[in-house]
Design an enzyme around this catalytic site. Structure first.
Site, mmCIF file in Angstrom:
data_model
loop_
_atom_site.group_PDB
_atom_site.id
_atom_site.type_symbol
_atom_site.label_atom_id
_atom_site.label_comp_id
_atom_site.label_asym_id
_atom_site.label_seq_id
_atom_site.Cartn_x
_atom_site.Cartn_y
_atom_site.Cartn_z
ATOM 1 N N GLN A 251 1.091 -1.284 0.080
ATOM 2 C CA GLN A 251 -0.093 -0.110 0.086
ATOM 3 C C GLN A 251 0.801 1.525 -0.072
ATOM 4 O OE1 GLN A 251 -3.619 -0.275 -0.262
ATOM 5 N NE2 GLN A 251 -2.482 -2.008 -0.960
ATOM 6 N N HIS A 254 1.614 2.985 -3.234
ATOM 7 C CA HIS A 254 0.543 3.364 -4.018
ATOM 8 C C HIS A 254 0.665 5.163 -4.050
ATOM 9 C CE1 HIS A 254 -2.536 1.162 -5.455
ATOM 10 N NE2 HIS A 254 -2.540 0.491 -4.360
ATOM 11 N N GLU A 319 -9.293 1.119 5.466
ATOM 12 C CA GLU A 319 -9.850 0.691 4.206
ATOM 13 C C GLU A 319 -9.483 -0.714 4.162
ATOM 14 O OE1 GLU A 319 -8.826 1.816 -0.543
ATOM 15 O OE2 GLU A 319 -7.612 2.261 1.099
ATOM 16 N N HIS A 320 -8.405 -1.296 4.311
ATOM 17 C CA HIS A 320 -7.966 -2.518 4.165
ATOM 18 C C HIS A 320 -7.486 -3.133 5.457
ATOM 19 C CE1 HIS A 320 -7.111 -0.763 0.190
ATOM 20 N NE2 HIS A 320 -7.510 -1.966 -0.205
ATOM 21 N N ASP A 353 -7.487 -6.795 -4.424
ATOM 22 C CA ASP A 353 -7.322 -5.670 -5.249
ATOM 23 C C ASP A 353 -7.538 -6.124 -6.628
ATOM 24 O OD1 ASP A 353 -6.888 -3.466 -4.045
ATOM 25 O OD2 ASP A 353 -4.918 -3.402 -4.423
ATOM 26 N N HIS A 412 -53.846 17.545 4.924
ATOM 27 C CA HIS A 412 -53.367 16.152 5.084
ATOM 28 C C HIS A 412 -54.544 15.365 5.565
ATOM 29 C CE1 HIS A 412 -49.498 17.278 4.039
ATOM 30 N NE2 HIS A 412 -49.012 16.124 4.080
#
Length: 422
Positions: A251, A254, A319-320, A353, A412
């Site tokens: 990661q 990235h 996230e992961h 992934d 109503h």
């Protein structure tokens, strides 16, 4: 990597994901210009930001077919296998409309309707991600979205990468445009002479893409505001430090803003992983990016015990999340907040992934506390169905009118009572 004892609340949040005031002004100006000038603005910004001069944005059939010459047969086979896995997983998410009839004849239900059109943003230029196409397009196709429009920034030569083109063609996408950045988001939201409007925009991008998606939200729907990637590894003393280091770096490479964190009750494992990260880092082609990520957003947290480690993971809401413990499945019920959970030593994050099937578009920046991975539901909308019977209205009309008057809405109440009188 820095190693520290957990003494206070920890977080993966990064304020950079909100963008600076200057970045927000740039995005607003781009959106306004695209709305006012259409294709002319797209041409201007494509040349300015991508260095490509284009007379026609739409990818041709010839370009799609030519891309196959640049893709190895082994890679193509892997791509097709991944597509099948992803489609099979998402088919299981599909919901059906339903109707239920009550004893008094009332019919209630829910109608599931796919969106008419979706725009998929695919990162391009120096970093092209065919996997992003699979993850964003396949659930939309499973949901039976009528029109899928794909945009991706071209290289300086005015083309998209062969991998992106092949992935798009394998999925049968007909509307593909060579445009990126905030200008692509604006085009999808408001349309140009060439690029059609859509109902929802999905897909990751840089900070300008994220800010543009935030800006057009309300005029169109969006999936999420995705920030830099995150991984947290929860591990005990039995975990393999080489595996952990490799996964943290998967990661970190990235983005310099990516976050890679180990949470463990084992001081020995923490030290071994720290050494292993430095060793493996030296061998990476993207060493500079990964090193910046590890230095600025990497950490190893040592906890008192495994229970505290789980609490830290839930605070981080990553996230992961990889769970590399002796019995990872036994901890699954205690994990409350994570986008994707990878259990066991052979469930390395890249498995998810690219290939396993679950979607890799995941909530970041702590939003896994309340958000889910991209899924088929994201490409549908739901309508409630009410067919009230005469018997039900006679039985409940006075109650309905009473509730309406409680809120001061006399019309109503009368709309119900006029039927009761008949």
């Amino acid at each position: 990597m820095r190693i520290e004892k957990v003494t206070e609340k920890v977080s993966l949040k990064r304020s950079i994901e909100q963008g600076t005031a200057d970045q927000q002004k740039v995005v607003t100006a781009i959106i306004d210009q695209v709305r006012n000038e259409g294709d002319d603005a797209i041409r201007f910004f494509t040349e300015k930001f991508d260095g490509a001069t284009l007379s026609n944005f739409k990818v041709t059939k010839e370009e799609l077919e030519a891309a196959y010459a640049h893709i190895d047969d082994t890679v193509l086979a892997a791509l097709r296998c991944a597509m099948a896995n992803i489609r099979r997983f998402h088919e299981r998410q599909k919901r059906q409309s339903w109707l239920a009839t009550e004893e008094d004849g009332t019919i209630l239900g829910q109608k599931i309707t796919p969106l008419d059109s979706v725009g998929v943003y695919v990162p391009g230029g120096t970093a092209a991600y065919p996997s992003s196409i699979l993850m964003n397009v396949i659930p939309a196709q499973v949901a039976e979205v009528k029109k899928i429009v794909m945009v991706s920034p071209p290289g300086k030569d005015g083309t998209l990468s062969a991998g992106v083109l092949v992935a798009a063609n394998e999925l049968g996408i007909e509307h593909i445009y060579k445009v990126g950045g905030a200008q692509a988001v604006a085009a999808l939201a408001y349309g140009t002479e060439t690029i059609p409007t859509v109902d929802k925009i999905v897909g990751p991008g840089n900070i300008y893409v994220a800010l543009a998606k935030r800006a057009v939200f309300g005029d169109v729907a969006i999936d999420m505001i995705a920030g830099p990637s995150e991984i947290v590894v929860l591990a005990d003393e039995g975990a393999n430090p080489r595996y952990i280091a490799a996964d943290l770096l998967s990661q970190a490479e990235h983005d310099a803003l990516a976050s890679a964190v180990l949470v463990t009750p084992s001081q020995q494992l923490a030290e071994e992983v720290g050494v292993e990260v430095e060793k493996q880092l030296e061998l990476l082609p993207r060493k500079a990016i990964a090193k910046a990520s590890i230095q600025d957003y990497g950490a190893i947290y040592v906890t008192r015990d495994l229970e505290e480690a789980i609490d830290v993971v839930n605070e981080l809401a990553p996230e992961h999340l990889e769970v590399l413990t002796n019995e990872p499945m036994q901890l699954l019920g205690k994990i409350r907040h994570a986008g994707a959970i990878f259990l066991g030593p052979y469930s390395s994050e890249p498995v998810g992934d690219y290939f396993a099937g679950p979607n890799h578009v995941l909530p970041t920046n702590g939003t896994a506390r309340f958000s889910s991975p991209l899924n088929v539901d994201d490409f549908t909308k739901k309508s409630s169905i009410i067919s009230y019977s005469k018997a039900a209205l006679i039985a409940n009309g006075e109650k309905i009118a009473a509730l309406a008057r409680l809120e001061g809405l006399e019309a109503h109440a009368r709309a119900v009572e006029v039927r009761l009188k008949d």
